[in-house]
Scaffold this motif. Sequence first.
Motif, PDB file in Angstrom:
ATOM      1  N   ARG A  82       0.224   8.162  14.243  1.00  0.00           N
ATOM      2  CA  ARG A  82      -1.151   7.671  14.354  1.00  0.00           C
ATOM      3  C   ARG A  82      -1.358   6.466  13.439  1.00  0.00           C
ATOM      4  N   HIS A  83      -0.786   6.521  12.264  1.00  0.00           N
ATOM      5  CA  HIS A  83      -0.907   5.404  11.324  1.00  0.00           C
ATOM      6  C   HIS A  83      -0.249   4.151  11.907  1.00  0.00           C
ATOM      7  N   ALA A  84       0.920   4.310  12.512  1.00  0.00           N
ATOM      8  CA  ALA A  84       1.597   3.156  13.112  1.00  0.00           C
ATOM      9  C   ALA A  84       0.745   2.532  14.209  1.00  0.00           C
ATOM     10  N   LEU A  85       0.094   3.356  15.007  1.00  0.00           N
ATOM     11  CA  LEU A  85      -0.773   2.840  16.066  1.00  0.00           C
ATOM     12  C   LEU A  85      -1.998   2.144  15.485  1.00  0.00           C
ATOM     13  N   ASP A  86      -2.596   2.730  14.458  1.00  0.00           N
ATOM     14  CA  ASP A  86      -3.754   2.105  13.815  1.00  0.00           C
ATOM     15  C   ASP A  86      -3.384   0.773  13.169  1.00  0.00           C
ATOM     16  N   LEU A  87      -2.199   0.732  12.571  1.00  0.00           N
ATOM     17  CA  LEU A  87      -1.779  -0.471  11.851  1.00  0.00           C
ATOM     18  C   LEU A  87      -1.424  -1.603  12.811  1.00  0.00           C
ATOM     19  N   LEU A 135       8.184  -7.681   8.523  1.00  0.00           N
ATOM     20  CA  LEU A 135       8.179  -6.357   7.904  1.00  0.00           C
ATOM     21  C   LEU A 135       7.491  -6.377   6.552  1.00  0.00           C
ATOM     22  N   LEU A 136       7.761  -7.405   5.769  1.00  0.00           N
ATOM     23  CA  LEU A 136       7.099  -7.519   4.467  1.00  0.00           C
ATOM     24  C   LEU A 136       5.603  -7.748   4.643  1.00  0.00           C
ATOM     25  N   HIS A 137       5.238  -8.546   5.621  1.00  0.00           N
ATOM     26  CA  HIS A 137       3.814  -8.777   5.891  1.00  0.00           C
ATOM     27  C   HIS A 137       3.137  -7.491   6.345  1.00  0.00           C
ATOM     28  N   LEU A 138       3.845  -6.716   7.162  1.00  0.00           N
ATOM     29  CA  LEU A 138       3.301  -5.439   7.622  1.00  0.00           C
ATOM     30  C   LEU A 138       3.028  -4.518   6.432  1.00  0.00           C
ATOM     31  N   ALA A 139       3.984  -4.436   5.498  1.00  0.00           N
ATOM     32  CA  ALA A 139       3.801  -3.597   4.314  1.00  0.00           C
ATOM     33  C   ALA A 139       2.660  -4.114   3.447  1.00  0.00           C
ATOM     34  N   GLU A 140       2.580  -5.446   3.315  1.00  0.00           N
ATOM     35  CA  GLU A 140       1.501  -6.022   2.503  1.00  0.00           C
ATOM     36  C   GLU A 140       0.146  -5.739   3.118  1.00  0.00           C
ATOM     37  N   ARG A 141       0.049  -5.890   4.435  1.00  0.00           N
ATOM     38  CA  ARG A 141      -1.213  -5.618   5.120  1.00  0.00           C
ATOM     39  C   ARG A 141      -1.600  -4.148   5.010  1.00  0.00           C
ATOM     40  N   ASP A 142      -0.596  -3.297   4.885  1.00  0.00           N
ATOM     41  CA  ASP A 142      -0.843  -1.859   4.756  1.00  0.00           C
ATOM     42  C   ASP A 142      -1.118  -1.454   3.312  1.00  0.00           C
ATOM     43  N   GLY A 143      -0.966  -2.407   2.393  1.00  0.00           N
ATOM     44  CA  GLY A 143      -1.194  -2.091   0.982  1.00  0.00           C
ATOM     45  C   GLY A 143      -0.090  -1.278   0.357  1.00  0.00           C
ATOM     46  N   VAL A 144       1.138  -1.428   0.871  1.00  0.00           N
ATOM     47  CA  VAL A 144       2.289  -0.681   0.354  1.00  0.00           C
ATOM     48  C   VAL A 144       3.253  -1.659  -0.316  1.00  0.00           C
ATOM     49  N   PRO A 145       3.369  -1.630  -1.644  1.00  0.00           N
ATOM     50  CA  PRO A 145       4.321  -2.529  -2.317  1.00  0.00           C
ATOM     51  C   PRO A 145       5.757  -2.164  -1.968  1.00  0.00           C
TER      52      PRO A 145
END
Length: 393
Positions: free
Chosen positions: A333-338, A190-200
């Motif tokens: 859509r964002h979840a699918l793109d990510l 989950l933390l990696h997902l947020a980091e990859r998304d650029g969300v601190p």
Amino acid sequence: MDGGGRSAVGGEVAGGVFTAEEVARGRALRRAQVPWVLAGRLAGLGVTAGLGFSGAGAWLVAGVGELFGGSRVAQVLGGVALLVLLGEAVRLPFTARVRVVRRGYGLVTQGWGGWAVDVLRGLLLGLLVALPVVGGLYALTAWSPQWWWLPAAGAAAVLAVAFSFLFPLLVEPLFNRFTPMPDGPLRSALLHLAERDGVPVRQVLVADASRRTTALNAYVSGLGATRRIVAYDTLLATAEPREVELVVAHELGHVKHRDVLTGTALGAVGAAAVVCLLGLLLSWGPLLSAAGAADAADPRSLPLLAACAALLGAVSGPLQCAVSRRIEARADRHALDLTGDPDQFVAMQRRLAVANVADVDPPRALQLLFGTHPSAARRIAAARAWRPGEAAG
């Protein structure tokens, strides 16, 4: 559209993903609880309007003020407390009935004692917010019965922003206990997902939702330094790790698209606009006369103020729902793109819908009036139509 007001696409998807029993169960719950939900809303609105647009509310405010000394402050604060308590009393039987219905479908795990504590806690919180806010409002009306709404609109906007920031820190902990998610593969993912998304994200927390419900959910709350991922313990106990990631990816979409900030800004603008409209309505002589009040500074105008605010909220509800559905579709859509994983997205939507006993393809009228999210059938159809690299529509 079929005869029941459902989309042909939605019905086809529901039939392909959900069993007939699952579809029927969700539909049965909707039919069992929606009449009580609507009746509760209408009863609350009816009582508020009845008090506000007649002399009855003014009489009650004056009477409760006399019990506490008869001063203007006593009338305002006593009137606020009375209206909050009456509103809760009117809605409570309907809320309890909905709870009985949901308990019959296995969605409620909390006993009546715990529920009563939650109701009382919510009531006290409402009073703690309403008393100083309305007290300050009537201090402004005393300053200027004609122009009070100008500073009040600015104050309403500031309060909307402050509440959005403080809610996860002060309000959420009143109703749930939050514990840090233990170190492990899921927390790291989950933390990696947020980091990859650029969300601190500062924390990943687990909410003890299971003491109230079996429903599944997760969300990202807070702004800036208070931002955290929160997962229901029911979700962690039921869903596959990849499905949890898909839920969180959707919530990260709200952050990525600044939905919280945008919602806060729109909420501030909306709060200011509502105050301006209330200022206009409370300057109309015939309306004040019907309500038994002399002017906006008269504490007896309090029920009229509450009635106008309630009606404005009811009228704006469908528009707010339409905006919400569009925002939720964009987060999907964002979840699918990510993640690039439409199959797991479909599996996640199926699990959420079955666990929450959702009507996967509700009547269109209900969706337009009250739906804050696209139906499960439409979300699954959108996932199946998703192609990498395509812009959201």
